[in-house]
Write a protein that holds these residues in place. Structure first.
Motif, PDB file in Angstrom:
ATOM      1  N   LEU A 143       0.826  -1.207   0.000  1.00 33.42           N
ATOM      2  CA  LEU A 143       0.000   0.000   0.000  1.00 33.42           C
ATOM      3  C   LEU A 143       0.866   1.265   0.000  1.00 33.42           C
ATOM      4  CD1 LEU A 143      -2.802  -1.055   2.491  1.00 33.42           C
ATOM      5  CD2 LEU A 143      -2.979  -0.852   0.005  1.00 33.42           C
ATOM      6  N   ARG A 144       1.954   1.246   0.770  1.00 35.41           N
ATOM      7  CA  ARG A 144       2.807   2.435   0.873  1.00 35.41           C
ATOM      8  C   ARG A 144       3.771   2.568  -0.304  1.00 35.41           C
ATOM      9  NH1 ARG A 144       3.317   7.511   1.946  1.00 35.41           N
ATOM     10  NH2 ARG A 144       5.450   8.107   2.410  1.00 35.41           N
ATOM     11  N   GLU A 145       4.541   1.524  -0.554  1.00 38.10           N
ATOM     12  CA  GLU A 145       5.643   1.620  -1.511  1.00 38.10           C
ATOM     13  C   GLU A 145       5.216   1.385  -2.956  1.00 38.10           C
ATOM     14  OE1 GLU A 145       8.208   2.898  -0.310  1.00 38.10           O
ATOM     15  OE2 GLU A 145       8.062   2.411   1.812  1.00 38.10           O
ATOM     16  N   ILE A 146       4.289   0.498  -3.189  1.00 36.59           N
ATOM     17  CA  ILE A 146       3.882   0.185  -4.564  1.00 36.59           C
ATOM     18  C   ILE A 146       2.690   1.045  -4.990  1.00 36.59           C
ATOM     19  CG2 ILE A 146       3.117  -1.626  -6.163  1.00 36.59           C
ATOM     20  CD1 ILE A 146       5.993  -2.005  -5.025  1.00 36.59           C
ATOM     21  N   GLU A 147       1.660   1.135  -4.137  1.00 35.71           N
ATOM     22  CA  GLU A 147       0.471   1.907  -4.495  1.00 35.71           C
ATOM     23  C   GLU A 147       0.605   3.378  -4.135  1.00 35.71           C
ATOM     24  OE1 GLU A 147      -1.705   0.735  -6.488  1.00 35.71           O
ATOM     25  OE2 GLU A 147      -0.796  -1.243  -6.380  1.00 35.71           O
ATOM     26  N   GLY A 148       1.640   3.730  -3.353  1.00 36.83           N
ATOM     27  CA  GLY A 148       1.910   5.129  -3.044  1.00 36.83           C
ATOM     28  C   GLY A 148       0.887   5.795  -2.146  1.00 36.83           C
TER      29      GLY A 148
END
Length: 182
Positions: A143-148
């Protein structure tokens, strides 16, 4: 995602809630790739991730009238995907709650063949490491690193307070670093 994109999502979601199937189709087309990427990395089985992606959009369609503009549509949609992924993992007996931590490296695109091979090997190694960490760690990193997603959006998606999100991301990053060392 930009505030403009959130506003556009909101406008289409309001129309979809009023019964406009074309507006809902637009939302599906806009978000299905991101939801699928999230689910395939959580579940690790593309066929099941495809089914869960369809289930996510079916549930969202059934509940679109209950969606409120105070909640970002994307956050609300990922909350549905999150719940379906956890349900699946629980049924499969693959969810263990573990502490989370810090350090995701995203491979850079490389121009030459050696650099492309090196990048592909690092990406494969990262995917293996991501698969090796607990689903709760993988989820918050995706959620944080890939979906931003912002910490606040993750907090709303996972029903956590932002401070808990920060600490879990730090623990997830540490777990990923440890998996990368193996």
């Amino acid at each position: 995602m930009s505030a403009e994109a959130d506003l556009e999502d909101e406008q289409y979601a309001v129309r979809a809630g009023a019964g406009d199937d074309h507006a809902y189709s637009w939302l599906v087309a806009r978000h299905q790739g991101a939801v699928y990427r999230y689910l395939v990395r959580m579940i690790r089985v593309p066929e099941i991730a495809r089914d869960l992606t369809q289930d996510t959009f079916l549930r969202a369609y059934q509940a679109i009238r209950a969606w409120r503009p105070e909640a970002k549509f994307r956050t609300w949609l990922f909350r549905i995907a999150h719940n379906l992924a956890l349900d699946h993992l629980r049924r499969a007996g693959r969810v263990r709650m573990e502490p989370l931590e810090s350090g995701l490296e995203v491979p850079d695109p490389a121009p030459g063949p050696e650099r492309r091979l090196e990048t592909a090997q690092r990406a494969h190694r990262l995917e293996r490491a991501l698969a090796a960490v607990a689903p709760a760690h993988r989820e918050i990193l995706l959620l944080r690193e890939i979906e931003g997603m912002s910490y606040e959006d993750i907090a709303r998606t996972l029903d956590l307070n932002p401070g808990t999100v920060r600490s879990r991301i730090a623990r997830a990053r540490a777990a990923l670093r440890a998996a990368l060392k193996d």
